[in-house]
Design a protein around this motif. Structure first.
Motif, PDB file in Angstrom:
ATOM      1  N   TYR A 101      41.943  31.420  24.675  1.00 53.35           N
ATOM      2  CA  TYR A 101      40.800  30.719  24.097  1.00 53.35           C
ATOM      3  C   TYR A 101      39.777  30.395  25.183  1.00 53.35           C
ATOM      4  CZ  TYR A 101      38.051  27.140  21.719  1.00 53.35           C
ATOM      5  OH  TYR A 101      37.021  26.409  21.183  1.00 53.35           O
ATOM      6  N   GLN A 102      40.234  29.874  26.310  1.00 45.66           N
ATOM      7  CA  GLN A 102      39.329  29.561  27.407  1.00 45.66           C
ATOM      8  C   GLN A 102      38.626  30.819  27.906  1.00 45.66           C
ATOM      9  OE1 GLN A 102      41.884  27.599  30.250  1.00 45.66           O
ATOM     10  NE2 GLN A 102      41.770  25.621  29.206  1.00 45.66           N
ATOM     11  N   PHE A 103      39.380  31.916  28.007  1.00 45.12           N
ATOM     12  CA  PHE A 103      38.788  33.172  28.472  1.00 45.12           C
ATOM     13  C   PHE A 103      37.716  33.658  27.502  1.00 45.12           C
ATOM     14  CE2 PHE A 103      38.448  37.750  28.839  1.00 45.12           C
ATOM     15  CZ  PHE A 103      38.437  37.959  30.206  1.00 45.12           C
ATOM     16  N   MET A 104      38.001  33.627  26.227  1.00 45.05           N
ATOM     17  CA  MET A 104      37.041  34.123  25.232  1.00 45.05           C
ATOM     18  C   MET A 104      35.807  33.232  25.154  1.00 45.05           C
ATOM     19  SD  MET A 104      38.261  36.982  24.083  1.00 45.05           S
ATOM     20  CE  MET A 104      37.708  37.423  22.425  1.00 45.05           C
ATOM     21  N   MET A 105      35.967  31.939  25.396  1.00 43.71           N
ATOM     22  CA  MET A 105      34.814  31.042  25.412  1.00 43.71           C
ATOM     23  C   MET A 105      33.937  31.298  26.634  1.00 43.71           C
ATOM     24  SD  MET A 105      34.757  29.177  22.669  1.00 43.71           S
ATOM     25  CE  MET A 105      35.201  30.756  21.915  1.00 43.71           C
ATOM     26  N   GLU A 106      34.568  31.637  27.743  1.00 48.25           N
ATOM     27  CA  GLU A 106      33.830  31.869  28.974  1.00 48.25           C
ATOM     28  C   GLU A 106      33.242  33.271  29.057  1.00 48.25           C
ATOM     29  OE1 GLU A 106      36.690  31.032  31.979  1.00 48.25           O
ATOM     30  OE2 GLU A 106      36.757  28.871  31.548  1.00 48.25           O
ATOM     31  N   HIS A 107      33.737  34.200  28.248  1.00 47.17           N
ATOM     32  CA  HIS A 107      33.272  35.589  28.284  1.00 47.17           C
ATOM     33  C   HIS A 107      32.882  36.020  26.868  1.00 47.17           C
ATOM     34  CE1 HIS A 107      35.878  35.118  31.841  1.00 47.17           C
ATOM     35  NE2 HIS A 107      35.070  35.986  32.418  1.00 47.17           N
ATOM     36  N   GLN A 108      31.709  35.610  26.459  1.00 42.97           N
ATOM     37  CA  GLN A 108      31.242  35.889  25.104  1.00 42.97           C
ATOM     38  C   GLN A 108      31.013  37.378  24.861  1.00 42.97           C
ATOM     39  OE1 GLN A 108      30.885  33.685  22.550  1.00 42.97           O
ATOM     40  NE2 GLN A 108      31.744  32.072  23.856  1.00 42.97           N
TER      41      GLN A 108
END
Length: 263
Positions: A101-108
């Motif tokens: 989740y953190q990765f997907m939020m940081e890499h749109q």
């Protein structure tokens, strides 16, 4: 705000299903929707396990339609943009969903994100870890020869998956077919360089990935990769040769080859 998408059919084991579901509920990042597709009739032992989790969102299919169609039916009812795939016989690492989740939020810009797996037997003995390339550029190249994402580890954006046609009926290669269409349409994918899931490996793992029937299905995928422009003609020929070598070699040799390739 994540939907977890799973599919169960009659041949799964009740104990494995319970372990898989427990690992989802034990995540450091809690989810408010777990979609479980019942792909056809299932035995009472599986129904008993499912009844222990009353907040599951069940999608019941009258007949077994196989994984691609089942996941497409389940994805249609997922209410969140971020969807995490999970198999019903594997085990999530406790912080898998939080990290993705953190990765997907940081890499749109990333449409789908996977990770490494630790392959284990029914006796909970870790056999090996399968490590994947991580960057979008490396995965674009890697996907031309091999599946670039471990399916049971993937979190994807529902809108991107729908834009390329969603899951299709492609037995044994449903995920590779989907990632190929993402890459051919200029979507980016990535892997987190950490083990996200413990993946259960059956006794006949290598045999299920060999034989003429499997080669013919794989050849059809290679043709489609060529037709949609993901593979050029030279890459298509090379991929077909490699696929032929891996799928038609004797099972014992294939087991050894997989052991080497998956390290």
């Amino acid at each position: 705000m994540i939907s977890v998408l799973m599919s169960i059919y009659k041949k799964e084991r009740a104990g494995y299903l319970k372990s898989a579901l427990d690992s989802v509920y034990a995540q450091t990042l809690k989810v408010d929707e777990i979609v479980l597709v019942q792909d056809g009739e299932i035995p009472s032992a599986l129904e008993e396990v499912i009844s222990q989790y009353p907040d599951l969102r069940i999608v019941k299919l009258k007949q077994n339609v196989q994984l691609g169609r089942a996941l497409e039916a389940g994805m249609k009812v997922c209410k969140h943009e971020l969807v995490a795939r999970m198999d019903t016989d594997d085990i999530m690492m406790p912080d898998r969903l939080e990290k993705q989740y953190q990765f997907m939020m940081e890499h749109q810009e990333i449409a789908a994100c996977g990770g490494d797996i630790a392959e284990f037997t029914g006796e909970d003995m870790i056999l090996r870890e399968k490590h994947m390339p991580t960057s979008p550029q490396d995965l674009y190249r890697y996907g031309k020869k091999r599946n670039p994402l471990n399916h049971m580890t993937v979190m994807f954006r529902k809108s991107a998956i729908e834009a390329v046609g969603g899951y299709r009926h492609f037995p044994g290669l449903e995920d590779y077919d989907l990632w190929s269409r993402l890459l051919a349409n200029d979507y980016q994918i990535a892997n987190i360089p950490e083990v996200l899931v413990k993946a259960r490996i059956g006794d006949r793992f290598a045999s299920r990935r060999g034989g003429w029937a499997y080669f013919k299905r794989y050849l059809q995928l290679r043709k489609e990769q060529h037709q949609i422009g993901y593979l050029n003609t030279k890459e298509y020929i090379v991929a077909c040769v490699l696929t032929f070598g891996m799928t038609v070699m004797p099972e014992k040799l294939r087991e050894k080859a997989y052991a080497v390739l998956r390290k």
